[in-house]
Design a protein around this motif. Structure first.
Motif, PDB file in Angstrom:
ATOM      1  N   PRO A   1       0.355  -0.925  -0.042  1.00 22.49           N
ATOM      2  CA  PRO A   1      -0.051  -0.202  -0.145  1.00 22.49           C
ATOM      3  C   PRO A   1       0.811   1.165  -0.267  1.00 22.49           C
ATOM      4  O   PRO A   1       2.242   1.068   0.246  1.00 22.49           O
TER       5      PRO A   1
ATOM      6  N   TYR B   1      -1.681  -1.006   8.288  1.00 23.47           N
ATOM      7  CA  TYR B   1      -2.002  -2.331   8.052  1.00 23.47           C
ATOM      8  C   TYR B   1      -3.000  -2.979   8.387  1.00 23.47           C
ATOM      9  O   TYR B   1      -3.383  -3.756   7.183  1.00 23.47           O
TER      10      TYR B   1
ATOM     11  N   GLY C   1      -6.091  -2.373   6.014  1.00 20.12           N
ATOM     12  CA  GLY C   1      -5.790  -3.001   4.704  1.00 20.12           C
ATOM     13  C   GLY C   1      -6.219  -4.562   4.730  1.00 20.12           C
ATOM     14  O   GLY C   1      -6.744  -5.255   3.559  1.00 20.12           O
TER      15      GLY C   1
ATOM     16  N   LYS D   1     -11.250  -6.795   0.345  1.00 20.82           N
ATOM     17  CA  LYS D   1     -12.216  -6.053  -0.959  1.00 20.82           C
ATOM     18  C   LYS D   1     -12.773  -6.344  -1.969  1.00 20.82           C
ATOM     19  O   LYS D   1     -13.358  -7.750  -1.835  1.00 20.82           O
TER      20      LYS D   1
END
Length: 584
Positions: free
Chosen positions: A273, A372, A375, A379
């Motif tokens: 990321p 961290y 994320g 998704k």
């Protein structure tokens, strides 16, 4: 009354008995502590196979289906145990098949010894049947390549092979075994078990490290490489806590630090990321331990520039030849991970770093961990089966010590993005990006610790490169779970193709068999999963079967190929590429 042993005459060793070369070699492996060898039998090393007959109580021979599978199992064994994984293959085609595992062991810094049968010295240099010069063939992909031309020198070569494979930067050794060496006889003494040489930091180096830490405002700790132990990991955790260090792990070295630890910042390398990328780039002190910081970790030598990093760099590595070779360090330290971890165990923050300074550093580490965790939510993805959710379900339903294995492909981004690895022994992944690795590695992990849950993630292309090793899992009753990601394309290459040549797809798709049926052919469990709702119950059934029957269980995951990576689609990659072309 006690006796001073130093005044006694040296104890006489019994005279060695005459043995053929194969027996001498296997006797040396027993002395070196080898308990398992991976092999594809060949007539070129028959005396070694015969010698195993009398030592089945000490060495377990694992008969593999193809030499690349045998080599991968040996490499995975070396990764897990820190002891050289042992592989035997026959000459010529056997050696070329095994070469992929040697390349993997070299770039992954894994201790491994490959024994290759060879034509007799009486036929050498005639291009005899299957003859290859292994010094030339393996010269650039192994730490040491040699041929044992005299029977009486076998113990010497074996002891040296173990020392070379494990010292400095660990790696593979290749030993060629001419037939006349193995069939020949000699009365030669055995050589004692090797002792690993450890490189440790000097007091001056630790003093300078302390000064650099005291002056740093944005330090970052990056861990990688091989040779980590649970004790070393605990010591590094304490070091990170005392100094408030955010901790990242190098490309595909997620097992080097507990991902649940409040200082864990994430996986450094391709696909990281943007927040983590900035954190590494903006660090004013980067402490890299055990890692070479290769192309993948440094994102093409950009996040960490070569030859002059933008960060002050403390590079800790067990091989002095690596220090300064790619990155010019502020402070080079020749040390392996356990020795460095033991040294920092005694390191405390300077007085000016207590109070508000310590609180500031702790807050930075906490922020990195929160980024961290942010994320870790799955998704969105196209289709009925969301691979992001699959990876999260696996993460949330496995024991803490479970081991995950992968080969190469975009599918591997899912477990690496979502799974929280617990430390040493929980991940087996080739940093070299070699396909076909996951299944053999999973078998090796389960053989080493039958109580541990082992799950293999494999792409449909990756899996088919070594699917025949399911026969090993069947024969030796290895209860692993295999998740096959079936999208019918070479996904990673398709993504690159769409990025560089959008809309011009060719030679990237293939028809697949029904993988679930293949699993059943190997007496295992097979099931097709094509929706989010179906995955959880199917995964539970697969785990239950693998544990109860001690046989492989396979779930074939059928999903929309447009979902190519976490948060990315092929259609989106194509659209972006076409937009760039139109602007050019």
């Amino acid at each position: 009354m006690s006796t001073d042993n130093s005044t006694q005459a040296p104890r006489l060793q019994p005279a060695p008995t005459e043995r053929n070369g194969g027996r001498i070699l296997i006797d040396q492996l027993i002395i070196q502590g080898v308990k398992r060898v991976f092999l594809v039998p060949g007539e070129s090393y028959l005396p070694c196979i015969d010698a195993l007959y009398d030592h089945q109580d000490k060495i377990q021979p694992i008969v593999c289906r193809q030499e690349s599978g045998a080599g991968y199992m040996a490499e995975a064994h070396g990764k897990l145990t820190g002891e050289p994984g042992i592989c035997f293959v026959t000459r010529g085609p056997g050696a070329t098949n095994a070469s992929i595992a040697v390349h993997t062991a070299y770039q992954d810094s894994t201790p491994m010894i490959l024994f290759v049968g060879q034509v007799g010295n009486d036929f050498a240099e005639r291009e005899a049947f299957q003859e290859i010069d292994y010094r030339r063939m393996f010269g650039q992909m192994a730490k040491w390549v040699a041929q044992i031309d005299r029977t009486e020198r076998i113990p010497e070569f074996i002891a040296r092979a173990f020392a070379v494979a494990t010292s400095g930067r660990p790696g593979p050794v290749v030993l060629a075994l001419p037939e006349d060496t193995l069939w020949g006889k000699a009365s030669v003494p055995d050589v004692p078990r090797y002792r690993r040489a450890h490189a440790a930091p000097t007091p001056d180096a630790m003093d300078e490290l302390a000064r650099l830490l005291a002056a740093a405002e944005r330090p970052f700790l990056l861990l990688g490489g091989s040779g980590w132990t649970p004790q070393a990991a605990r010591s590094i955790e304490g070091f990170a806590e005392r100094f408030g260090l955010p901790v990242g792990v190098a490309w595909r070295r997620l097992e080097c630090f507990d991902n649940h630890h409040p200082n864990f910042a994430g996986h450094v390398g391709w696909g990281m990321p943007e927040s983590l990328r900035r954190r590494v780039q903006q660090a004013d002190l980067l402490i890299a331990v055990g890692t070479r910081m290769g192309e993948a970790t440094s994102e093409g030598y950009s996040v960490i520039a070569s030859p002059l990093p933008q960060q002050r760099l403390v590079h800790v590595y067990p091989d002095a030849g690596e220090l300064g070779r790619v990155f010019h360090p502020t402070l080079p330290i020749v040390a392996d991970a356990p020795s460095f971890a033991a040294a920092v165990d005694r390191l405390a923050p300077a007085r000016e770093r207590t109070g508000s300074g310590a609180a500031y550093q702790a807050r930075r580490a906490h922020e990195a961990h929160e980024e961290y965790l942010a994320g870790q939510e799955p998704k969105a993805a196209p289709g009925k089966l969301n691979l992001n959710k699959v990876a999260c379900h696996v993460r949330d339903h496995l024991p803490a010590d479970a081991c995950l294995t992968v080969g190469a492909g975009n599918y591997a981004l899912y477990p690496h993005a979502y799974h929280r690895f617990r430390g040493v022994g929980t991940s087996l992944a080739p940093t070299v990006g070699s396909m076909g690795y996951g299944l053999p590695a999973a078998i090796a992990a389960k053989l080493e610790d039958p109580r541990r849950t082992v799950v293999c993630f494999a792409g449909d292309g990756c899996f088919q490169m070594n699917l025949q090793e399911l026969g090993v899992a069947m024969q030796y009753r290895v209860g692993i779970v295999v998740l096959v990601f079936n999208n019918g394309i070479w996904g990673t290459i398709r993504a690159h193709q769409e990025r560089e040549f959008p809309g011009r797809t060719v030679a990237l798709g293939f028809d697949n068999p029904e993988f679930s049926e293949l699993a059943r052919a190997y007496r295992g469990y097979g099931e097709i999963v094509d929706s989010d709702e179906a995955f959880g119950p199917a995964f539970e059934r697969a785990l239950a079967f693998a544990n109860a029957e001690r046989l492989p269980a396979l779930l074939e995951l059928r999903y929309d190929p447009d979902g190519i990576a976490p948060g990315m689609t092929l259609s989106g990659i194509r659209a972006d590429a076409l937009a760039r072309q139109s602007e050019a």
